[in-house]
Design an enzyme around this catalytic site. Structure first.
Site, PDB file in Angstrom:
ATOM      1  N   SER A   9       0.845  -1.201   0.000  1.00 54.71           N
ATOM      2  CA  SER A   9       0.000   0.000   0.000  1.00 54.71           C
ATOM      3  C   SER A   9       0.873   1.240   0.000  1.00 54.71           C
ATOM      4  O   SER A   9       1.653   1.470   0.932  1.00 54.71           O
ATOM      5  CB  SER A   9      -0.893   0.009   1.239  1.00 54.71           C
ATOM      6  OG  SER A   9      -1.492   1.289   1.364  1.00 54.71           O
ATOM      7  N   HIS A  32      -1.372  -1.334  -4.116  1.00 49.84           N
ATOM      8  CA  HIS A  32      -2.627  -0.928  -3.473  1.00 49.84           C
ATOM      9  C   HIS A  32      -2.640   0.596  -3.295  1.00 49.84           C
ATOM     10  O   HIS A  32      -1.727   1.170  -2.709  1.00 49.84           O
ATOM     11  CB  HIS A  32      -2.713  -1.642  -2.122  1.00 49.84           C
ATOM     12  CG  HIS A  32      -3.993  -1.460  -1.390  1.00 49.84           C
ATOM     13  ND1 HIS A  32      -5.112  -2.226  -1.630  1.00 49.84           N
ATOM     14  CD2 HIS A  32      -4.341  -0.606  -0.387  1.00 49.84           C
ATOM     15  CE1 HIS A  32      -6.085  -1.870  -0.810  1.00 49.84           C
ATOM     16  NE2 HIS A  32      -5.642  -0.874  -0.051  1.00 49.84           N
ATOM     17  N   ASP A  34      -4.787   3.727  -1.848  1.00 50.39           N
ATOM     18  CA  ASP A  34      -5.877   4.094  -0.942  1.00 50.39           C
ATOM     19  C   ASP A  34      -6.407   5.478  -1.278  1.00 50.39           C
ATOM     20  O   ASP A  34      -5.727   6.482  -1.063  1.00 50.39           O
ATOM     21  CB  ASP A  34      -5.375   4.064   0.508  1.00 50.39           C
ATOM     22  CG  ASP A  34      -5.154   2.640   0.999  1.00 50.39           C
ATOM     23  OD1 ASP A  34      -6.093   1.836   0.899  1.00 50.39           O
ATOM     24  OD2 ASP A  34      -4.038   2.342   1.458  1.00 50.39           O
ATOM     25  N   MET A  36      -9.013   8.243  -0.308  1.00 54.33           N
ATOM     26  CA  MET A  36      -9.870   8.656   0.830  1.00 54.33           C
ATOM     27  C   MET A  36     -10.379  10.064   0.585  1.00 54.33           C
ATOM     28  O   MET A  36      -9.631  10.925   0.119  1.00 54.33           O
ATOM     29  CB  MET A  36      -9.053   8.632   2.127  1.00 54.33           C
ATOM     30  CG  MET A  36      -8.395   7.306   2.436  1.00 54.33           C
ATOM     31  SD  MET A  36      -7.637   7.345   4.067  1.00 54.33           S
ATOM     32  CE  MET A  36      -6.658   5.835   4.007  1.00 54.33           C
ATOM     33  N   HIS A  65      -8.406   1.131  -3.812  1.00 52.88           N
ATOM     34  CA  HIS A  65      -9.308   0.918  -2.679  1.00 52.88           C
ATOM     35  C   HIS A  65      -9.979   2.253  -2.383  1.00 52.88           C
ATOM     36  O   HIS A  65      -9.360   3.145  -1.808  1.00 52.88           O
ATOM     37  CB  HIS A  65      -8.477   0.413  -1.485  1.00 52.88           C
ATOM     38  CG  HIS A  65      -9.259   0.260  -0.221  1.00 52.88           C
ATOM     39  ND1 HIS A  65      -8.637   0.097   1.003  1.00 52.88           N
ATOM     40  CD2 HIS A  65     -10.599   0.225   0.026  1.00 52.88           C
ATOM     41  CE1 HIS A  65      -9.567  -0.024   1.949  1.00 52.88           C
ATOM     42  NE2 HIS A  65     -10.755   0.065   1.376  1.00 52.88           N
ATOM     43  N   MET A  67     -12.142   4.520  -0.441  1.00 54.73           N
ATOM     44  CA  MET A  67     -12.817   4.780   0.835  1.00 54.73           C
ATOM     45  C   MET A  67     -13.515   6.128   0.680  1.00 54.73           C
ATOM     46  O   MET A  67     -13.073   7.150   1.220  1.00 54.73           O
ATOM     47  CB  MET A  67     -11.787   4.780   1.970  1.00 54.73           C
ATOM     48  CG  MET A  67     -11.291   3.383   2.303  1.00 54.73           C
ATOM     49  SD  MET A  67      -9.730   3.375   3.180  1.00 54.73           S
ATOM     50  CE  MET A  67      -8.619   3.460   1.778  1.00 54.73           C
ATOM     51  N   MET A 136     -11.495  -5.607   5.659  1.00 55.55           N
ATOM     52  CA  MET A 136     -10.678  -4.667   6.431  1.00 55.55           C
ATOM     53  C   MET A 136     -10.355  -5.259   7.804  1.00 55.55           C
ATOM     54  O   MET A 136     -11.262  -5.680   8.534  1.00 55.55           O
ATOM     55  CB  MET A 136     -11.420  -3.335   6.636  1.00 55.55           C
ATOM     56  CG  MET A 136     -11.608  -2.493   5.384  1.00 55.55           C
ATOM     57  SD  MET A 136     -10.084  -2.069   4.511  1.00 55.55           S
ATOM     58  CE  MET A 136      -9.137  -1.215   5.787  1.00 55.55           C
ATOM     59  N   ASP A 174      -6.738  -6.224   4.463  1.00 48.53           N
ATOM     60  CA  ASP A 174      -6.089  -4.915   4.478  1.00 48.53           C
ATOM     61  C   ASP A 174      -6.090  -4.344   5.885  1.00 48.53           C
ATOM     62  O   ASP A 174      -7.148  -4.087   6.454  1.00 48.53           O
ATOM     63  CB  ASP A 174      -6.862  -3.999   3.517  1.00 48.53           C
ATOM     64  CG  ASP A 174      -6.239  -2.625   3.371  1.00 48.53           C
ATOM     65  OD1 ASP A 174      -5.135  -2.397   3.894  1.00 48.53           O
ATOM     66  OD2 ASP A 174      -6.876  -1.789   2.705  1.00 48.53           O
TER      67      ASP A 174
HETATM   68  C1  DX5 Z   1      -6.193   1.873   5.706  1.00 50.51           C
HETATM   69  C2  DX5 Z   1      -5.797   1.481   4.317  1.00 50.51           C
HETATM   70  C3  DX5 Z   1      -4.693   0.490   4.237  1.00 50.51           C
HETATM   71  C4  DX5 Z   1      -3.386   0.928   4.838  1.00 50.51           C
HETATM   72  C5  DX5 Z   1      -2.827  -0.280   5.508  1.00 50.51           C
HETATM   73  O1  DX5 Z   1      -7.426   2.495   5.663  1.00 50.51           O
HETATM   74  O2  DX5 Z   1      -6.896   0.945   3.604  1.00 50.51           O
HETATM   75  O3  DX5 Z   1      -4.493   0.059   2.897  1.00 50.51           O
HETATM   76  O4  DX5 Z   1      -2.441   1.388   3.927  1.00 50.51           O
HETATM   77  O5  DX5 Z   1      -1.691   0.098   6.205  1.00 50.51           O
HETATM   78  P1  DX5 Z   1      -0.939  -0.917   7.190  1.00 50.51           P
HETATM   79  O6  DX5 Z   1      -0.494  -2.078   6.350  1.00 50.51           O
HETATM   80  O7  DX5 Z   1       0.174  -0.088   7.724  1.00 50.51           O
HETATM   81  O8  DX5 Z   1      -1.952  -1.310   8.230  1.00 50.51           O
HETATM   82 ZN    ZN Z   2      -6.476  -0.027   1.651  1.00 53.22          ZN
END
Ligand code: DX5
Ligand code: ZN
Length: 223
Positions: A9, A32, A34, A36, A65, A67, A136, A174
């Protein structure tokens, strides 16, 4: 089971050097990303323009991903841009099947994600419309949180359906995946492991990916 997949990620990468950070994990199965929106989760990261640039900068398939609120409106453009897999949250829409249909029509795999507190049973029937289930194992929003092992019961339930041929799905996890947690996730039947801080906070991110993959593979070969 097939070989375990590792998806670093970039949330824990240096955002000013994303091309180099992607190159540092060459050989990863997915990268990956993220997204947001500061509404669905209390944090803001990056959006479509950054994904478009990243697509030009790396050959690793992008696993977006989302969010975000209103995935019906915002998810398909990530597929049109060329993301390999586009995952949105079950909690963010009343019509997940039509969002999945639009993502697939735009050329990407469609993924459904569930937060730690969201049960999987109400969604088992619609998983036929998806290519990926993202479980998650932390509350979405931030990297570096502790793994929540209680979510693995969802993985076990879906693994059974995949193994019996009722579903065809990549089961992804994740949050909090590291050398200390990846084996229990592999035992529960996870196919694809997202790891942010465990990869990008390591001295050698490429080596961290290989180590995680080897740990998961050793468990899965026993399955
Ligand atoms: C959190 C993200 C993850 C995040 C995971 O909301 O969706 O993808 O990067 O990070 P680690 O592996 O550090 O928990
Ligand atoms: Zn993620």
């Amino acid at each position: 089971m097939s070989n375990p997949m590792i998806a670093p990620s970039i949330l824990s990468a240096d955002f000013s050097r994303l091309a180099e950070e992607a190159a540092a994990v060459a050989g990863s199965d997915w990268l990956h990303v993220d997204v947001m929106d500061a509404h669905f989760v209390p944090n803001l990261t990056l959006g479509l323009p950054v994904v478009q640039s990243l697509l030009k900068a790396t050959d690793i398939p992008l696993d977006c991903h989302l969010m975000i609120e209103d995935p019906a409106r915002w998810a398909p453009p990530y597929a049109e841009a060329g993301a390999y897999n586009v995952t949105f949250h079950a909690e963010a829409t009343d019509d997940p099947i039509s969002v999945a249909r639009d993502i697939r029509a735009a050329g990407a795999k469609a993924g459904l994600s569930v937060k730690p507190g969201t049960p999987i049973e109400p969604y088992l029937e619609i998983l036929k419309s998806f290519d990926t289930l993202l479980i998650m194992s932390v509350e979405p929003g931030f990297g570096g949180q502790s793994f929540m092992p209680e979510v693995l019961s969802k993985a076990r339930a879906v693994r059974k359906l995949v193994d019996s041929g009722e579903l065809k799905l990549v089961i992804e996890i994740d949050g909090g995946i590291a050398e200390s947690t990846i084996e229990q996730a592999a035992e529960a039947g996870i196919d694809c492991f997202v790891a942010g801080s465990a990869v990008y906070n390591a001295a050698d991110p490429g080596e961290a990916v290989r180590k995680l993959r080897a740990l998961a593979a050793a468990v899965r070969s026993d399955c």
